[in-house]
Design an enzyme around this catalytic site. Structure first.
Site, PDB file in Angstrom:
ATOM      1  N   HIS A 196      51.973  76.359  23.409  1.00  0.00           N
ATOM      2  CA  HIS A 196      51.312  77.641  23.702  1.00  0.00           C
ATOM      3  C   HIS A 196      49.901  77.607  23.098  1.00  0.00           C
ATOM      4  CE1 HIS A 196      50.335  81.886  23.076  1.00  0.00           C
ATOM      5  NE2 HIS A 196      51.108  82.108  24.134  1.00  0.00           N
ATOM      6  N   PRO A 197      48.933  78.306  23.706  1.00  0.00           N
ATOM      7  CA  PRO A 197      47.546  78.224  23.210  1.00  0.00           C
ATOM      8  C   PRO A 197      47.328  78.534  21.729  1.00  0.00           C
ATOM      9  CG  PRO A 197      47.599  79.244  25.366  1.00  0.00           C
ATOM     10  CD  PRO A 197      49.026  79.036  24.967  1.00  0.00           C
ATOM     11  N   VAL A 198      48.169  79.332  21.093  1.00  0.00           N
ATOM     12  CA  VAL A 198      47.935  79.566  19.656  1.00  0.00           C
ATOM     13  C   VAL A 198      48.414  78.408  18.777  1.00  0.00           C
ATOM     14  CG1 VAL A 198      47.978  82.099  19.764  1.00  0.00           C
ATOM     15  CG2 VAL A 198      50.073  80.851  19.183  1.00  0.00           C
ATOM     16  N   LYS A 199      49.180  77.479  19.337  1.00  0.00           N
ATOM     17  CA  LYS A 199      49.705  76.373  18.537  1.00  0.00           C
ATOM     18  C   LYS A 199      48.662  75.257  18.415  1.00  0.00           C
ATOM     19  CE  LYS A 199      53.423  78.854  18.364  1.00  0.00           C
ATOM     20  NZ  LYS A 199      54.628  78.835  19.172  1.00  0.00           N
ATOM     21  N   HIS A 200      48.977  74.186  17.707  1.00  0.00           N
ATOM     22  CA  HIS A 200      47.969  73.147  17.444  1.00  0.00           C
ATOM     23  C   HIS A 200      47.402  72.525  18.717  1.00  0.00           C
ATOM     24  CE1 HIS A 200      49.931  73.359  13.552  1.00  0.00           C
ATOM     25  NE2 HIS A 200      49.001  72.599  13.033  1.00  0.00           N
TER      26      HIS A 200
END
Ligand SMILES: *Cc1c(COP(=O)(O)O)cnc(C)c1O
Length: 400
Positions: A196-200
């Site tokens: 997901h975009p908030v992950k690394h």
């Protein structure tokens, strides 16, 4: 007047920064765009060569024998719950201090999530409390590497060995973390990741399961493609069109277009981690002198990946609730967040599993005091300085 004496933005003062700083954000470079465009121009949009390439590169990075791509991190968890053999009547032990997807995956398989409380220092699942929950129905344990700080995987693997359990590590926060010299993704029977975009790393939506076990890898591959198997001998006998559906799987495939993005992102993982570790060190150094703030605790043997940087407020030393501090920081344009509302307090769990406030006092007490500060590799020095300044300003105002 020093900056920490300034009027809070929430009281009409000037915010520490003019523009909003989110708590997490993806970084997309030109090379990522080029990789996606090249795949769009190729013959393959969904299952094609980029899936294999991404899986091999990811398995190599975490040091696992197999990596199986999924359409998102939740699907990866569902696949792992299936491959672990979880079904009706089974129990799986996990932490309440996580995103609800962890325990939802157990429910998808008709099994029962059993929560055990977290350690007060790391807020990771406590192996001693987890062991106390083991019954003859227990089939799996799902530790979560909360914030990217690895769970005590040696303890969980020892429990699994003794009691014949499957360990599924939810490492959605922890790509690139190490525990006792071993890379997360190479330790548990299965480890799940999210893109997901908030992950690394991001593939927009995406996930991965890593495993060293050939049989689990086969189950995971079958599950993500409708439960369809293609036995080559049967295909020779019957014809090349032949396939069989042997289990109730799902369409959880990750497209080639997404894998091209993931591959490109994975090439920058080391600089990404280095930046996050540098930001965490700056935060640690800045907040050590503020008695109203507790910073993340790292156990010996842990090398965290820093998906999140949560502070814990000492509310006894503050004339404010967590909510007031949270709103004051947001008014300064610092996009703080809270991770997590303990899962057992969500209405679905209370109604269907009978959980209630008071069940897991360590997780619940931590929840009342937690605030996640901005933490992502694209933050520049100004972003870090602004966050530190805003925290100092708000805490100075509310300090007793
Ligand atoms: C993000 C996340 C997931 C789910 O991943 P998705 O890719 O959003 O489905 C699962 N567990 C944890 C702890 C997460 O943070």
């Amino acid at each position: 007047m020093t900056s920490t004496d300034a009027i809070l933005a929430i009281h009409g003062g000037t915010p520490v920064r003019p523009a909003w700083l989110p708590y997490g954000r993806q970084a997309i470079e030109e090379e990522d765009i080029a990789a996606v465009v090249a795949t769009l121009r190729s013959d393959w949009l969904t299952t094609g060569p980029k899936v294999d390439e991404f899986e091999h590169a990811f398995a190599g990075y975490v040091g696992a024998k197999h990596a199986i791509a999924f359409s998102n991190g939740t699907a990866a968890l569902h696949g792992a719950a299936f491959a672990a053999g979880l079904g009706l009547g089974d129990e799986a032990i996990t932490t309440p201090m996580t995103f609800c997807a962890t325990s939802n995956a157990v429910l998808y398989q008709g099994a029962r999530p059993v929560f055990a409380d977290v350690r007060p220092d790391t807020l990771n699942l406590d192996p001693v409390l987890a062991e106390a929950c083991i019954t003859p129905l227990t089939k799996a344990i799902l530790p979560v590497d909360f914030t990217g700080n690895p769970a005590q995987m040696d303890a969980f693997m020892a429990l699994a060995e003794t009691h014949g359990l499957v360990v599924i590590e939810d490492a959605a926060h922890a790509v690139g973390a190490d525990w006792q010299g071993h890379r997360v993704g190479s330790i548990a029977h299965m480890t799940t990741f999210s893109f997901h975009p908030v992950k690394h790393l991001t593939t927009a939506e995406g996930g991965m399961v890593t495993t060293n076990d050939d049989a689990l890898a086969t189950k995971l591959r079958t599950f993500r493609n409708h439960g369809i198997t293609r036995d080559s001998r049967q295909r020779e006998l019957a014809g090349d069109w032949f396939y069989e559906m042997s289990a109730l799987g799902f369409n959880y495939r990750l497209p080639d277009v997404a894998c091209a993005l993931g591959l490109s992102q994975l090439r920058r993982i080391e600089s990404n981690l280095a930046r996050r570790r540098a930001i965490a060190a700056q935060y640690d150094a800045a907040f050590v002198t503020i008695p109203q703030i507790g910073t993340p605790k790292i156990l010996l043997g842990a090398n965290p990946a820093w998906h999140l940087y949560p502070i814990q407020l000492d509310l006894v030393q503050l004339n404010a609730t967590r909510g007031e501090v949270f709103r004051a920081l947001r008014a300064e344009n610092i996009g703080v967040n809270v991770h997590y509302i303990p899962v057992h307090l969500h209405p679905y769990y209370r109604e269907n599993l009978g959980t209630k406030p008071g069940d897991f006092p360590v997780a619940e007490a931590a929840y009342e005091r937690l605030i996640s500060l901005p933490m992502f590799h694209g933050m520049n020095e100004q972003d870090v300085d602004d966050t530190i300044l805003a925290v100092r300003k708000v805490i100075a105002h509310f300090a007793k």
